[in-house]
Write an enzyme that holds these catalytic residues in place. Structure first.
Site, PDB file in Angstrom:
ATOM      1  N   LYS A  78      -2.024  -0.592  -5.344  1.00 30.32           N
ATOM      2  CA  LYS A  78      -1.188  -0.679  -6.545  1.00 30.32           C
ATOM      3  C   LYS A  78      -2.090  -0.425  -7.747  1.00 30.32           C
ATOM      4  O   LYS A  78      -3.290  -0.704  -7.716  1.00 30.32           O
ATOM      5  CB  LYS A  78      -0.548  -2.066  -6.680  1.00 30.32           C
ATOM      6  CG  LYS A  78       0.739  -2.054  -7.469  1.00 30.32           C
ATOM      7  CD  LYS A  78       1.880  -1.496  -6.633  1.00 30.32           C
ATOM      8  CE  LYS A  78       3.228  -1.716  -7.291  1.00 30.32           C
ATOM      9  NZ  LYS A  78       4.333  -1.360  -6.396  1.00 30.32           N
TER      10      LYS A  78
ATOM     11  N   ASP B 276       6.487   3.494 -10.555  1.00 33.95           N
ATOM     12  CA  ASP B 276       6.748   2.053 -10.611  1.00 33.95           C
ATOM     13  C   ASP B 276       7.303   1.782 -12.006  1.00 33.95           C
ATOM     14  O   ASP B 276       7.755   2.702 -12.687  1.00 33.95           O
ATOM     15  CB  ASP B 276       5.447   1.280 -10.347  1.00 33.95           C
ATOM     16  CG  ASP B 276       5.689  -0.134  -9.833  1.00 33.95           C
ATOM     17  OD1 ASP B 276       6.213  -0.943 -10.621  1.00 33.95           O
ATOM     18  OD2 ASP B 276       5.362  -0.434  -8.678  1.00 33.95           O
TER      19      ASP B 276
END
Length: 431
Positions: free
Chosen positions: A122, A162
Site C-alpha cells: 500500500k 485508492d
C-alpha cells in the site's frame, strides 16, 4: 473508495477521547487472532508482523503559481511469498507510514483469501487532492512514479487506485514509468482506463463483490433478498455500485450517504436516480426528502449495514447501537477490533473487508493477465469470472466458519494465513 467522510469533531468536555486504533494495530491483532486457531510456526507469524520494505520519498512539484511545494510519499511492501506486491495508492492528507504498513498487511490477507498470486502493499502521498489542479495532480503523480520507479514493476509491485486517485492517475503513472523504461509497460499498474490497457469492469468491481457477498450471506441465513433492508454509508464507487446492484436484485436500500449526510427513505431509494460521488460529488442529500447524519445511518434498524466510506467508523463508542443483523464491510478497516468483539458478543455477523471488497484486487489480477497477454476480456467475461472467484473464496471461508466456533472475520483470516504460511514453509528462509 467511497466518498470521504470527515472524522467526528473532538469532544467538548475536558476528558480526552481515546486515540483511534490504527490500521497497523488492527492488522496485527487480527493476525494473532487467526494464528491462535492454527498450528503455525511462530517464526512465520513474527515475520508477518513486519513489512519487508517501507519506502519514504519526498515529492517536489511546481504549483501553477510557480512556487515549489514538497510532499511526502510512501510505499509499504509487506509480503511477496505468493507473488508480486499488490495494493493501492491513495492521495489523502492523513496518509502515514504506519497506515500504509497496516493497509499493506490487509492486502496480503486479501490476496491470499482470494487465492491470487500476489502479496500485499500500500502507498500514497500525504496531500489533499482537492487542493490540486489537474495539471498539479499530473505533475505530482509523474514525479512520485519516478521516485518509486526502482521498487515497482509488473513482476515486482503493481499499484492501483485508492482514495483520491482514479483511472486517470493510473494512466499518468503507467505513462511516466513506461517513458523512463523506454517501452510501453501497461502491467506496471492496474485500474487504468481500458483504452490504455485497463480492464472493463475494474471500477465497479469492489462494489460488485460487496453485492455478491451480501447476496451469499443472505442466502446462507435464509434471508430472501426481496425481504432485506440495506443501509450504505458512503456513495462512492464501492457504495454506489453495491447499492445499485442490490437494488436491482430486489433488496430495499433505505439509506445512502456522503460527507454531507445521509438520504433516508424506509420505503426504499431509487439508487439509479441518485448520482454517485464520481458522477456528481457530494450530491446525495440534494436528492433527499429526509436527511439524517452518517452516525444515525450506522445505527438504523436494517438487515444489512454496508460501511463503504472510511475506516474506524464502527467503534467501541457505537458498537452497542448497531442494529443491523449483518455488517458487510465495503471500506477497508471500518470496524475496530474492540467494536468487532462487541458485535461478536451481540451475534451481529460481520463479513470482513478482505473478503467482501476483494473484487477490486481480483479484477486487477484479471487486468494484469490481460496486459501480460495483450488480450482484452469482455465485460461479461470479467463479471462472470469475478462472480466465480468470489463464490470460491466464500466457500473456503464458509467451510472454516462451519468447522470452528469462530467469527466470519476469523474464518477469512484463517483461510488467508493458512495459505501464506504454507507458501513460507514451502519456500523456506534464504539463505
Amino acid at each position: 473508495m467511497g466518498s470521504e467522510l470527515s472524522s467526528a469533531s473532538p469532544s467538548e468536555d475536558s476528558s480526552t477521547p481515546p486515540e483511534p486504533e490504527s490500521a497497523l494495530e488492527t492488522a496485527r491483532l487480527q493476525l494473532h487472532r487467526a494464528a491462535d486457531h492454527l498450528d503455525i510456526d511462530p517464526n512465520i507469524v513474527e515475520r508477518l508482523n513486519h513489512p519487508r520494505n517501507v519506502h519514504e520519498v519526498t515529492v517536489p512539484i511546481e504549483r501553477d503559481d510557480g512556487t515549489v511545494e514538497v510532499f511526502t510519499g510512501y510505499r509499504a511492501q509487506h509480503d511477496s511469498v505468493r507473488g508480486p506486491y499488490k495494493g493501492g495508492l491513495r492521495y489523502h492528507p492523513d496518509v502515514t507510514r504506519d497506515e500504509c504498513v497496516g493497509l499493506g498487511i490487509w492486502m496480503t490477507w486479501k490476496c491470499a483469501v482470494m487465492d491470487l498470486p500476489f502479496g500485499g502493499a500500500k502507498g500514497g502521498i500525504a496531500v489533499n487532492p482537492k487542493t490540486l489542479s489537474r495539471d498539479e495532480k499530473e505533475r505530482l503523480t509523474r514525479r512520485f512514479t519516478q521516485e518509486l520507479r526502482k521498487v515497482i514493476g509488473p513482476n515486482l509491485d503493481i499499484p492501483a487506485p485508492d482514495m483520491g486517485t482514479d483511472p486517470q492517475t493510473m494512466a499518468w503513472l503507467m505513462d511516466a514509468y513506461s517513458m523512463q523504461e523506454g517501452e510501453t509497460i501497461p502491467g506496471v499498474i492496474t485500474g487504468k482506463p481500458p483504452i490504455v490497457g485497463g480492464s472493463k469492469g475494474r471500477e465497479d468491481a469492489p462494489g460488485r463483490s460487496v453485492a455478491i457477498i451480501t447476496q451469499l450471506v443472505c442466502e446462507y441465513y435464509d434471508q430472501p433478498l426481496s425481504e432485506t433492508t440495506v443501509a450504505v454509508q458512503g456513495y462512492g464507487s464501492v457504495g454506489a455500485n453495491a447499492a445499485r446492484l442490490l437494488d436491482e436484485r430486489g433488496a430495499t436500500v433505505v439509506a445512502i450517504s456522503d460527507v454531507n449526510g445521509a438520504m433516508y427513505d424506509p420505503a426504499g431509494i431509487d439508487t439509479a436516480a441518485v448520482p454517485s460521488h464520481d458522477e456528481e460529488p457530494e450530491a446525495v442529500t440534494e436528492y433527499a426528502d429526509t436527511v439524517i447524519s452518517n452516525d444515525e445511518l450506522l445505527t438504523l434498524d436494517v438487515d444489512v449495514l454496508i460501511p463503504a466510506a472510511l475506516g474506524n467508523v464502527i467503534t467501541e463508542a457505537n458498537a452497542d447501537d448497531i442494529a443491523a443483523d449483518f455488517v458487510v464491510e465495503g471500506a477497508n478497516g471500518p470496524t475496530t477490533s474492540t467494536a468487532d468483539s462487541i458485535l461478536a458478543d451481540r451475534d451481529v455477523m460481520v463479513i470482513p473487508d478482505i473478503l467482501a471488497n476483494a473484487g477490486g484486487v481480483t479484477v486487477s489480477y484479471f487486468e494484469w493477465l490481460q496486459d501480460i497477454n495483450r488480450r482484452s476480456w469482455s465485460l461479461e467475461r470479467v463479471n462472470d469470472e469475478l462472480d466465480e472467484e468470489m463464490r470460491a473464496a466464500w466457500d473456503a471461508v464458509r467451510t472454516e466458519f462451519e468447522n470452528r466456533d469462530i467469527t466470519w472475520r476469523d474464518a477469512a483470516y484463517i483461510v488467508a494465513l493458512s495459505r501464506i504460511a504454507e507458501a513460507h514453509e514451502a519456500r523456506g528462509l534464504w539463505p
